[in-house]
Motif scaffolding. Structure first.
Motif, short mmCIF file in Angstrom:
data_model
loop_
_atom_site.label_atom_id
_atom_site.label_comp_id
_atom_site.label_asym_id
_atom_site.label_seq_id
_atom_site.Cartn_x
_atom_site.Cartn_y
_atom_site.Cartn_z
N PRO A 193 48.20 -6.38 -68.69
CA PRO A 193 47.80 -6.04 -70.06
C PRO A 193 46.46 -5.31 -70.08
N LEU A 194 46.43 -4.15 -70.73
CA LEU A 194 45.20 -3.35 -70.73
C LEU A 194 44.02 -4.13 -71.30
N GLY A 195 44.31 -4.99 -72.26
CA GLY A 195 43.24 -5.74 -72.90
C GLY A 195 42.49 -6.65 -71.95
N ALA A 196 43.08 -6.94 -70.79
CA ALA A 196 42.44 -7.87 -69.86
C ALA A 196 41.65 -7.13 -68.78
N ILE A 197 41.72 -5.80 -68.80
CA ILE A 197 41.09 -5.03 -67.72
C ILE A 197 39.76 -4.44 -68.20
N ASP A 198 38.71 -4.70 -67.43
CA ASP A 198 37.41 -4.12 -67.76
C ASP A 198 37.27 -2.74 -67.16
N GLU A 199 37.68 -2.63 -65.89
CA GLU A 199 37.41 -1.41 -65.18
C GLU A 199 38.26 -1.36 -63.92
N VAL A 200 38.51 -0.15 -63.46
CA VAL A 200 39.17 0.00 -62.17
C VAL A 200 38.08 0.42 -61.18
N VAL A 201 37.96 -0.30 -60.09
CA VAL A 201 36.88 -0.01 -59.14
C VAL A 201 37.46 0.23 -57.75
N GLU A 202 36.62 0.78 -56.90
CA GLU A 202 37.03 0.99 -55.53
C GLU A 202 36.61 -0.23 -54.71
N VAL A 203 37.52 -0.72 -53.89
CA VAL A 203 37.18 -1.87 -53.06
C VAL A 203 37.02 -1.37 -51.63
N ARG A 204 35.78 -1.08 -51.24
CA ARG A 204 35.57 -0.64 -49.86
C ARG A 204 35.25 -1.86 -49.01
N PRO A 205 36.01 -2.02 -47.92
CA PRO A 205 35.84 -3.24 -47.11
C PRO A 205 34.37 -3.48 -46.74
N GLU A 206 33.60 -2.41 -46.51
CA GLU A 206 32.21 -2.64 -46.06
C GLU A 206 31.34 -3.18 -47.20
N ARG A 207 31.85 -3.07 -48.45
CA ARG A 207 31.03 -3.57 -49.56
C ARG A 207 31.42 -4.99 -49.97
N VAL A 208 32.46 -5.50 -49.31
CA VAL A 208 32.89 -6.86 -49.65
C VAL A 208 31.99 -7.86 -48.93
N GLU A 209 31.45 -8.79 -49.70
CA GLU A 209 30.59 -9.81 -49.09
C GLU A 209 31.31 -11.14 -49.10
N ARG A 210 30.70 -12.11 -48.49
CA ARG A 210 31.31 -13.44 -48.49
C ARG A 210 30.34 -14.45 -49.06
N VAL A 211 30.88 -15.33 -49.90
CA VAL A 211 30.10 -16.47 -50.33
C VAL A 211 30.86 -17.67 -49.80
N GLY A 212 30.30 -18.31 -48.78
CA GLY A 212 31.09 -19.30 -48.05
C GLY A 212 32.21 -18.53 -47.38
N SER A 213 33.45 -18.98 -47.63
CA SER A 213 34.55 -18.26 -47.01
C SER A 213 35.16 -17.28 -48.01
N GLU A 214 34.61 -17.28 -49.22
CA GLU A 214 35.27 -16.54 -50.28
C GLU A 214 34.77 -15.09 -50.36
N PRO A 215 35.72 -14.13 -50.33
CA PRO A 215 35.30 -12.75 -50.46
C PRO A 215 34.86 -12.46 -51.90
N VAL A 216 33.76 -11.75 -52.02
CA VAL A 216 33.27 -11.39 -53.36
C VAL A 216 32.86 -9.93 -53.38
N LEU A 217 32.78 -9.41 -54.58
CA LEU A 217 32.40 -8.01 -54.76
C LEU A 217 31.36 -7.98 -55.87
N ARG A 218 30.33 -7.14 -55.68
CA ARG A 218 29.36 -6.99 -56.76
C ARG A 218 29.89 -6.01 -57.78
#
Lengths: 620, 169
Positions: A500-525
């Motif tokens: 549903p479009l109403g639930a989407i804020d933005e489409v972003v690029e997920v570059r593996p080198e920009r993915v960080e980890r908090v504990g074991s969980e992958p996160v993105l800024r």
């Protein structure tokens, strides 16, 4: 005693049916009026209406030989009599007793109390009121004047009196022909309209207005359904539903045409296919909006029985609270109203059962002894919001975490990682809420998961805010209409998925080198936040994973103030789709609201954003 | 399906002398589906997989604008999966108000089955859960196993297929 459909002694089947129908309406009027009376909210006009209802019922029952009912109606009439003279409102106990009389009469007549329904509300029968209608005949009708005459006859057959007509009776008898006939009559609108509809070639009977006799208008404060007799379009609901489905199909075809047009490009004769498609798009949009308007009905048709429900709950639970309703005039597509009837009853019951504390406890907490439960509806642009709020005990996130662990939904450590907000969201998990009782009103068991599913299936959202000791508020965010949802189509694991479009804020690029980890969980800024990241393909399978090999397109989605990033394989574009259920075999598929047929004939799965987030949290 | 009155229901012998079934091929065996329940037979087409569906539900297809689920009848009956081939068909059957597609290896013919040739399902039947079967018709050239479609399509009987491995009555 006589049951529904059976003949009353001494009456024909038809007479019995009419008697029972009217009696049912009079009892409804009595019930609603008495509840308003009990709240001290009945205006003098309403008291009159009450009195008249008791009086009419007494007369009808007497004529039908139902002495027991006539006697009870007579007693009620006597009790109501002093109020007309301005005596003070009766005590709660008196009103209770009078309501019990109403129930007893219902039982005598075999008229079981009906579940609150989202069907159109019939105006209380009022023999004196005049009703004005416009009758339209089929264009192929060969005998317009004969049919017009039959319509006038039908009014009289139903015991009504024609006050005026246009064209008038003389013109009709003279054989003049008209495509439509306006007329004003006195008598029971339900019966008269039924007779008119039975006349051949009548394609539509539209109610123009109902003018009460004299200057007295029912009005003032109190229960809205007594006064909100909005002008009604009397068209068969089935017809409107069908029309809406056809428009849904039309929208799909329009999308298909658009796709074909894109492939073909501009024609050689100067007329661009695109222009035609665009025009078609505008037309279908307008068509959709118009039919949607025709399907709108005020929420009072749904809300009207809640005061009695709440009053009965107050009695049966022994808890004391005030129940306030607001915004009953807000209009909503009737199919939306149908779908939220059970969820609303569930939320109201929950507010009483789990929200409102015993008086003792409230006093200790320094709160007013009488609790307050509020049901409000209002419109915000293209959404309708309905809130159910109580000032009761609220929910304790810690207790919910514990229960999630006890019930095996989460490990202890996972549970501790949940924010308070996420912990409160646990109540929406299937099987989590403790009270999965069958409601007396709906006769069906509804859990919080069903509440959420019903709402999200039609493109809405349920939000919950709760503070321990302060109370809980549920807000349903509903679309004006259900049929069509704007979505972003994405591809994951070879499947087309509609978000549903109403639930989407933005489409972003997920570059593996920009993915960080908090504990074991992958996160993105994202902006100034840190968002949890998962591959949508895995999340749909109930696993919360992300691998660098996942798609590099990310959707920032939000649900109830929570945000996540979902990696998808690629974007397919946005579209309007008609959401359809998956059927009972797939009813339990978590994270899906349904499916839709796309312009190219493929099937896309329509996401339930909250469901995916929830499934993901639980999997951990 | 329930009848409002408990009236006289014709026993098997009193029914029309023959019933018509659509013959479905599964794992080299012929199965009969009551022709009254069969809406249409479709050529095999791509099925949209639905994540977390029960194992024998393959997904959904678009049938002229309707979304209908497709089940793998082999797996539903505990016969083990097979890749769809050129003869594979999706048999659309009515289940109350819903339509359901059943993927089968092939559809061969429509047969009249004389009632006196139908026997209760016995030990003849291998693999399948007997509760999904109505009987076995012994025709001259072959055996046709009659499906109890209402049970095959009863979502509440989901567990049955999973239990098939365990031999029981």
């Amino acid at each position: 005693m006589a049951g529904r459909g059976a003949s009353l002694p001494g009456l024909s089947e038809e007479e019995s049916r009419l008697f029972l129908q009217e009696a049912g309406e009079l009892l409804d009027t009595l019930e609603e009026g008495l509840v308003a009376l009990g709240q001290g909210a009945a205006s003098p006009d309403q008291v009159n209406l009450l009195f008249r209802a008791a009086h009419t019922l007494k007369g009808n029952a007497g004529a039908a030989g139902l002495e027991e009912v006539a006697r009870r109606a007579h007693d009620l009439e006597n009790e109501l009599e002093p109020l007309r003279r301005g005596e003070p409102a009766p005590s709660r106990a008196d009103v209770d007793r009078m309501l019990a009389e109403v129930d007893a009469m219902r039982a005598e007549l075999g008229l079981a109390p009906e579940a609150p329904r989202a069907a159109e509300a019939e105006a209380p029968a009022d023999e004196e009121a005049e009703t004005e209608v416009e009758v339209r005949f089929s264009e192929q009708c060969p005998f317009l004047s004969v049919r017009s005459y039959q319509v006038l006859q039908a009014v009289r057959d139903a015991g009504g009196e024609v006050v005026a007509s246009e064209p008038d009776e003389a013109a009709i008898e003279a054989g003049e022909e008209f495509q439509r006939l306006r007329l004003r009559f006195r008598g029971s609108p339900e019966e008269v309209l039924r007779e008119i509809r039975a006349v051949p070639d009548v394609v539509r009977v539209e109610r123009i207005g109902q003018a009460p006799p004299g200057p007295a208008r029912t009005g003032g404060s109190g229960v809205a359904s007594l006064e909100s007799q909005a002008e009604t379009l009397r068209v068969e609901v089935r017809l409107l539903d069908h029309l809406m489905n056809l428009i849904g199909e039309l929208v799909v075809d329009r999308n298909r045409l658009g796709e074909a047009a894109r492939r073909l490009g501009t024609g050689h004769d100067g007329v661009s296919l695109d222009e035609v498609v665009e025009h078609l798009a505008r037309l279908s949009e307008e068509l959709q909006a118009t039919v949607t308007r025709a399907r709108m009905q005020p929420l009072s048709t749904l809300f009207r029985r809640f005061p009695r429900l709440m009053r009965d709950l107050e009695t049966s639970t022994g808890k004391s609270f005030d129940f306030v309703m607001e915004g009953e005039a807000t209009e909503l597509d009737r199919s939306v109203a149908t779908l939220i009837a059970d969820p609303l009853i569930h939320l109201l019951r929950n507010a009483v059962d789990h929200g409102v504390e015993p008086a003792e406890e409230r006093r200790r907490a320094g709160k007013p002894e009488r609790a307050r439960i509020e049901l409000r509806a209002w419109r915000e642009e293209n959404t309708i919001r309905i809130s159910v709020a109580d000032d009761g005990a609220g929910m304790d996130p810690e207790a919910l975490r514990r229960r999630a662990v006890e019930k095996g939904f989460l490990g202890a450590e996972q549970a501790q990682r949940l924010s308070d907000r996420e912990a409160i969201d646990l109540i929406f998990l299937p099987g989590f809420s403790t009270s999965r009782q069958v409601t007396e009103i709906s006769g069906r068991g509804v859990g919080m998961d069903v509440v959420r599913r019903n709402v999200e299936r039609i493109g809405g959202q349920v939000e919950v805010e709760s503070r321990p000791g302060r109370g809980t508020r549920f807000i349903l965010d509903l679309p004006l209409t259900v049929a069509i949802l704007r979505v972003l189509l994405v591809e994951v694991g070879g499947i087309a998925v509609a978000v549903p479009l109403g639930a989407i804020d933005e489409v972003v690029e997920v570059r593996p080198e920009r993915v960080e980890r908090v504990g074991s969980e992958p996160v993105l800024r994202w902006r100034d936040r840190v968002l949890s990241l998962a591959s949508l393909e895995a999340a749909l399978e109930g696993r919360w994973r992300w691998e660098p090999a996942a798609g590099q397109t990310g959707l920032v989605v939000h649900h109830q103030g929570r945000r996540q990033v979902w990696a998808v394989d690629r974007l397919l574009g946005d579209q309007e789709v008609v959401v359809k259920g998956l059927g009972r075999w797939l009813d339990e598929a978590r994270g899906l609201a349904g499916a839709a047929v796309l312009g190219d004939g493929r099937v896309a799965l329509v996401l339930d954003v909250g469901g995916v987030m929830l499934a993901a949290r639980v999997e951990g | 399906m329930s009848q409002p009155t408990d009236g006289v229901r014709p026993g098997p012998g009193e029914e029309a002398a023959a019933e018509q079934v659509v013959v479905l091929e599964l794992d080299g065996q012929a199965y009969g589906a009551d022709i009254a329940s069969v809406r249409e037979v479709l050529a095999f087409q791509p099925i949209t997989r639905v994540p977390q569906a029960p194992p024998f539900v393959l997904g959904v297809i678009n049938l002229r604008g309707r979304i209908i689920p497709v089940i793998d009848l082999r797996r539903r009956l505990g016969l083990g999966a097979a890749e769809p081939g050129p003869l594979s068909r999706i048999v659309v059957v009515e289940d109350g108000e819903e339509l359901i597609g059943m993927l089968v290896d092939g559809v061969s013919e429509v047969l009249d089955i004389p009632a006196d040739l139908v026997e209760p399902p016995g030990e003849l039947v291998r693999g399948e859960d007997a509760s999904f079967l109505r009987g076995v018709a012994r025709l001259e050239e072959r055996l046709v196993i009659l499906l109890a479609l209402e049970r095959v399509l009863d979502a509440h009987q989901r567990a049955a297929a999973a239990r098939v491995a365990r031999p029981e009555g």
